[in-house]
Design an enzyme around this catalytic site. Sequence first.
Site, mmCIF file in Angstrom:
data_model
loop_
_atom_site.group_PDB
_atom_site.id
_atom_site.type_symbol
_atom_site.label_atom_id
_atom_site.label_comp_id
_atom_site.label_asym_id
_atom_site.label_seq_id
_atom_site.Cartn_x
_atom_site.Cartn_y
_atom_site.Cartn_z
ATOM 1 N N ASP A 57 0.674 -1.193 0.092
ATOM 2 C CA ASP A 57 -0.078 0.008 -0.090
ATOM 3 C C ASP A 57 0.778 1.377 0.187
ATOM 4 O OD1 ASP A 57 -2.310 -1.425 0.141
ATOM 5 O OD2 ASP A 57 -2.397 -1.519 2.188
ATOM 6 N N TYR B 77 6.841 -9.748 6.898
ATOM 7 C CA TYR B 77 6.993 -8.233 7.262
ATOM 8 C C TYR B 77 7.421 -7.909 8.502
ATOM 9 C CZ TYR B 77 3.885 -7.253 3.136
ATOM 10 O OH TYR B 77 3.214 -7.088 2.082
#
Length: 284
Positions: free
Chosen positions: A63, A124
Site C-alpha cells: 500500500d 513483514y
Amino acid sequence: MSDEVEAGFVRVRLDLSYDGSEFSGWAKQAGGRRTVQGEIEDALRTVTRSRATYELTVAGRTDAGVHARGQVAHVDLPREVWAEHHVKLLKRLAGRLPRDVRVWALREAPSGFNARFSAVWRRYAYRVTDNPGGVDPLLRGHVLWHDWPLDVDAMNEAARGLLGEHDFAAYCKKREGATTIRTLQELSLVRGEDGIVTATVRADAFCHNMVRSLIGALLFVGDGHRGADWPAKVLAAGVRDSAVHVVRPHGLTLEEVGYPADELLAARNKEARNKRSLPGAGCC
C-alpha cells in the site's frame, strides 16, 4: 492459467527494495500517481530502448507508504532484448531509477517461476517505539510512535492466539470474490536495545490491511486497553471490530519472500491459485 512463458520471451526475476514514503503504493494507478511499478516499468522501457512497456508481476502489492527491503517481481522480456541488455541492465537501471527504489538483482527465472503464485511465504516487519520523547528523527519514516508504554510480553501472549490457518475477515478489508483465509506462520515481537519494538509477521499470503490491523490489535493489548485474549476473540467473531485500528503504513516493511525449490514451483503455483475454505466449511 498457465505459467508457460510466451515463445520468444524470457522470464526475468527482479529482487528490489524501496522507500514507500513518496509512493502511492506498488501498483500502477490512473491519474498519474507515482507508484513503484510505474517507475520500474518506465526505467526498463527507457534503458532497453523499447517502445513497449513490459508489465511486472510482484510477490506482494504494498500500500501507499509501505516500504520493502526484499520485494520480488518478474517480467517477461523478448529474448533478443534480454540477450542484448542483461549484462549492463542492472547498472543502467541504477542510473535511471529514482533514489527511493533500487533493483539489486536480475536473473533468468527457473521454469514455472511466478513472483506472486510461486511464493510460499511473505515476511513483514512492523516497527514501533513507545519512547516518551518520540521517534529518532533519522528513523521517523520507518518507525511508528505509540504514546503509551507497551508490555511486549502481553503482546506476544496475544499473538500466539492468532497463529495458524484462520479466516482473517475480522482483520482484513474485504475485496469482492477474494478469500480472507490465511495461514499465519509467525507473529512475534522483540524490543531492541534502542527501545524499538519490532513485530515479525510471516504468512503464506496476506489480505488487504491484514498486517496493520493485527498490529493495531496488539498495540491495544500492549498498552493495557484490552486483555491478551481479545485479539483471538475478534478473530473468532469473524467481523470487523471498530476497536481494531489500521495503524499507519510507514512502520511496515516487506522484508523477505520465500520460494520453494525449483522442482516444486509448478505445484505451488497451482496450489496458490486454489480458493481456500476452512476444513468443514460449507460452500454456500
